[in-house]
Design an enzyme around this catalytic site. Structure first.
Site, mmCIF file in Angstrom:
data_model
loop_
_atom_site.group_PDB
_atom_site.id
_atom_site.type_symbol
_atom_site.label_atom_id
_atom_site.label_comp_id
_atom_site.label_asym_id
_atom_site.label_seq_id
_atom_site.Cartn_x
_atom_site.Cartn_y
_atom_site.Cartn_z
ATOM 1 N N TRP A 1 3.364 -5.834 7.048
ATOM 2 C CA TRP A 1 3.135 -5.814 5.600
ATOM 3 C C TRP A 1 4.396 -6.146 4.824
ATOM 4 C CZ3 TRP A 1 -1.313 -6.982 4.073
ATOM 5 C CH2 TRP A 1 -2.446 -6.550 4.765
ATOM 6 N N ASP B 1 5.905 -0.032 -1.199
ATOM 7 C CA ASP B 1 4.486 -0.211 -0.889
ATOM 8 C C ASP B 1 4.043 1.027 -0.109
ATOM 9 O OD1 ASP B 1 1.994 -0.866 0.072
ATOM 10 O OD2 ASP B 1 2.582 -2.788 0.962
ATOM 11 N N LYS C 1 -6.946 2.917 1.725
ATOM 12 C CA LYS C 1 -6.438 3.573 2.923
ATOM 13 C C LYS C 1 -6.574 5.092 2.781
ATOM 14 C CE LYS C 1 -5.282 -0.586 4.111
ATOM 15 N NZ LYS C 1 -4.060 -1.269 3.761
#
Ligand SMILES: *Cc1c(COP(=O)(O)O)cnc(C)c1O
Length: 359
Positions: A102, A172, A196
């Site tokens: 990511w 993030d 999530k």
């Protein structure tokens, strides 16, 4: 009906009580005479949902008053581009730490807007740890330092707050927000997709210190401009109203669980026993260095790859779903977010032990 234990990385399992409440309120929310899905985002009923959503998030994370909270669309992926557009403020460089798939994407998108200074990277070690702080390169001319607090695919998590040497710290937190307390005042910006650990997909949370916004170039589309969205309570365009509502229900559920500090204790216990089971086995292996192992996403590989298919099929037969690892790393991955009950982790461990015994 038989609900399974769903170990998906996202969209992921939701608290059953949240789903039941949504079901109960599907046709009529409180005394509004209509479903949340049908409400005007400018109406008085949705105003209550929006206010409660923001105030519940502010109280769960103790967000200081000089931070804006935005509820946007486009996922964390869109933020990879919105962040440099909004935060560069005339500067030409930004620092990034690369610890997995990511942050790699965040780096590659940021390169369209600025020079990326690679502060640290664990790519050469296949993203199995966080590089030593002593080796970090932080450029004082950079606009901010970006890192991914939990790498959902590689299962690598920062345990503390990185020292940004005075740069605005950007994180993030898509896959570990609300899983542990965080001192928001140490950050310039925190962002997270909701699918999530906070609800269904469709909403992206941005928590940003108010002095950092208002400096985006004119070419930034208004809906991507944090200052414009902040001025309009994230309603510059029609928000994902039903998803805001569902995220709000998850926040109320979390409050009922005792809040973030209480859920952290359960997350520590769930992850500890699963890693212990993996480490004590001969068949299973987790490649991440112990201090950086994620509490949320637990990847593991089988000593004999040819057993992968049989493992997944037998797991499903036992009501354990979505254990296949990300295609880029292979093997297995168990995502055990806030909403994964202890009993789900116990069932997984019992199954893994039995599979090892019979193979
Ligand atoms: C899932 C995830 C993303 C991407 O989220 P989208 O909503 O698909 O854009 C980004 N960063 C992290 C850490 C993630 O887990």
């Amino acid at each position: 009906m038989s609900r399974v234990y769903n170990f998906s990385a996202g969209p992921s399992t939701l608290p059953e009580t949240v789903l039941l409440q949504a079901q109960q309120e599907l046709l009529e929310w409180r005394d509004s005479g209509m479903s949340v899905m049908e409400m005007s985002h400018r109406g008085k009923h949705f105003a209550i949902i929006a206010e409660e959503l923001e105030s519940d998030l502010r109280s769960l994370l103790a967000i200081p008053t000089n931070y804006k909270v935005l509820f946007l669309q486009g996922g964390a992926s869109a933020q990879f581009s919105f962040i440099p557009q909004n935060l560069l403020n005339g500067k030409t460089k930004a620092c990034y730490i690369k610890t997995g798939a990511w942050s790699e994407k965040a780096v590659s998108d940021a390169k369209n807007y600025c020079e990326v200074v690679l502060t640290a990277s664990s790519e050469a070690e296949h993203y199995t740890h966080v590089p030593e702080v002593a080796d970090w390169v932080i450029d004082s001319e950079a606009a901010y330092l970006h890192y991914t607090s939990n790498e959902t695919i590689h299962g690598v998590e920062f345990s503390g707050v990185p020292d940004s040497k005075g740069l605005a710290l950007v994180s993030d937190m898509s896959s570990n927000i609300l899983s542990r307390p965080v001192d928001v005042s140490q950050y310039g910006l925190i962002y997270a997709g909701t699918q999530k650990n906070m609800g269904p997909s469709g909403v992206t949370i941005v928590i940003v210190r108010d002095d950092l916004i208002g400096h985006a170039p004119k070419t930034t589309p208004p809906v991507f401009n944090y200052a414009e969205q902040a001025k309009n309570q994230s309603m510059l365009n029609t928000p994902a109203t039903y998803n805001w509502y569902l995220v709000g229900l998850v926040l109320k559920w979390l409050q009922g669980q005792g809040g973030v500090a209480a859920i952290e204790q359960r997350n520590i216990a769930k992850a500890a026993k699963l890693y212990q089971a993996i480490d004590q086995s001969v068949l299973y292996h987790n490649p991440v260095a112990i201090p950086y192992r994620s509490r949320m996403n637990v990847p593991f590989i089988l000593a004999d790859e040819s057993l992968d298919k049989a493992f997944l099929a037998a797991a499903e037969a036992n009501g354990l779903y979505e254990l296949k690892g990300h295609r880029s790393v292979g093997g297995m991955r168990a995502s055990i977010y806030n909403a994964m009950p202890d009993a789900g982790v116990d069932a997984l461990m019992a199954f893994m032990a039995e599979f090892e015994r019979t193979h």
